[in-house]
Design an enzyme around this catalytic site. Structure first.
Site, PDB file in Angstrom:
ATOM      1  N   LYS A  48      60.497  14.013  34.026  1.00  0.00           N
ATOM      2  CA  LYS A  48      60.402  15.010  35.102  1.00  0.00           C
ATOM      3  C   LYS A  48      60.203  16.403  34.512  1.00  0.00           C
ATOM      4  CE  LYS A  48      62.885  12.051  38.237  1.00  0.00           C
ATOM      5  NZ  LYS A  48      64.141  11.591  38.810  1.00  0.00           N
TER       6      LYS A  48
ATOM      7  N   GLN B 182      70.038  13.454  39.245  1.00  0.00           N
ATOM      8  CA  GLN B 182      69.564  12.146  38.806  1.00  0.00           C
ATOM      9  C   GLN B 182      70.600  11.073  39.172  1.00  0.00           C
ATOM     10  OE1 GLN B 182      66.468  11.443  37.403  1.00  0.00           O
ATOM     11  NE2 GLN B 182      67.122   9.342  37.722  1.00  0.00           N
TER      12      GLN B 182
ATOM     13  N   ASP C 280      64.117  15.173  46.587  1.00  0.00           N
ATOM     14  CA  ASP C 280      64.112  13.706  46.544  1.00  0.00           C
ATOM     15  C   ASP C 280      63.944  13.112  47.949  1.00  0.00           C
ATOM     16  OD1 ASP C 280      64.167  12.485  44.058  1.00  0.00           O
ATOM     17  OD2 ASP C 280      66.325  12.755  43.776  1.00  0.00           O
TER      18      ASP C 280
END
Ligand code: NDP
Length: 284
Positions: free
Chosen positions: A52, A96, A119
């Protein structure tokens, strides 16, 4: 012969489009910033976080990395999220997953401001997806829609079967296909006659997490097959939920593993970071 849907190429196209867009934004004085938080040092998570950060650097997104020890308490993590929620120079916040077991994942997802939830996991963004309002969409299913559209595969009116009903893949996938005017069936571990249901599909999305589960008995001739699963086989090679060799002569198009759905997830995360700037401007 089946057409291989090239996720690597399509994700590169998207990243290059975003790179141009961000360069234009920078000229007008707007910077895009993503905060990435990792708690603990799970090796798989470290690889995802590293990828990322690399994508951010390539596109021109500023990334802020927070690497917190495994012993971080839920309260400490919530405090950091609150601080980032209130920072005007931070557009997106990503924690995460999975977080260590002593931290409640639901509390973390709900703590991220919905306008920074790149997300797309916050209940407000999930609600917006269902009602068709503006918001962030979970990256993997959003990437699959891009794969289909950019490969000129028509979704409108098609019979689509999604196997798997997780919050991050199956459910949002089904809603997105519905939004594209498909007729959608969602299957799961309690579905009766799974083979027969899958055989109805013009577009089959396989997202159950079982290596090579779907063989030719599940596939209608000429179907488009999207393989979301990622596994390592006995030879330590990557494979998907679909037994590609077995179905290859039946399908009209299929996503390979690796190089299909996988690369799209990060591309769509980058897309959501740019979208964050737009949504934040609209709201303020
Ligand atoms: P989950 O484990 O959260 O969900 C799996 C789903 O599959 C569940 O809904 C489950 O049903 C269903 N299922 C399991 N076994 C069967 C079966 N035999 N028949 C029918 N349905 C079944 O997985 P995720 O959605 O998170 O991920 C699915 C796969 O996609 C994994 O391999 C994962 O690694 C991969 N993945 C890939 C990504 C990428 O970027 N390419 C991103 C995210 C995931 P029930 O609800 O009834 O238990």
């Amino acid at each position: 012969m089946a057409f291989l849907i090239d996720g690597k190429k399509i994700s590169s196209q998207i990243k290059d489009e975003l790179k141009t867009e961000i360069a234009e934004m920078k000229k007008k004085g707007t910077e895009v910033t993503l905060a990435v938080i990792q708690v603990g040092n799970d090796p798989a998570s470290s690889v995802y976080v590293g990828n990322k950060k690399k994508a951010c650097a390539y596109i021109g997104i500023r990334s802020l990395a927070y690497e917190l020890p495994e012993s971080t308490t839920e309260m400490e993590l919530l405090t950091l999220i609150d601080e980032l929620n209130n920072r005007k120079d931070v557009n997106g916040i990503l924690v995460q997953l999975p977080v260590p077991a002593h931290i409640n994942e639901k509390h973390i997802i709900e703590a991220i401001h919905p306008l920074k939830d790149v997300d797309g996991f916050h209940p407000r963004n999930v609600g917006a997806l269902v009602t068709g309002e503006d918001g962030f969409v979970s990256c993997t299913p959003a990437g699959i829609i891009q794969l289909l559209k950019r490969s000129n595969i028509d979704i409108d009116g098609k019979e689509c079967v999604v196997v798997g009903r997780s919050n991050i893949v199956g459910k949002p996938m089904a809603i997105l296909l519905l939004r594209e005017n498909a007729t959608v069936t969602i299957c799961h571990s309690h579905t009766k006659d799974l083979k027969e249901v899958c055989k109805r599909a013009d577009i089959l999305v396989a997202a159950i997490g079982k290596p090579k589960f779907f063989n030719r008995d599940y596939i209608k001739e000429g179907a488009v097959v999207i393989d979301v699963g990622i596994h390592r086989n006995e030879q330590n090679k990557l494979c998907g939920d679909v037994d590609r060799d077995d179905v290859m002569d039946l399908v009209s198009a299929i996503t390979p593993v690796p190089g299909g759905v996988g690369p799209m997830t990060i591309a769509m995360l980058m897309y959501n970071c740019v979208e964050a700037v737009r949504l934040q401007k609209t709201e303020r």
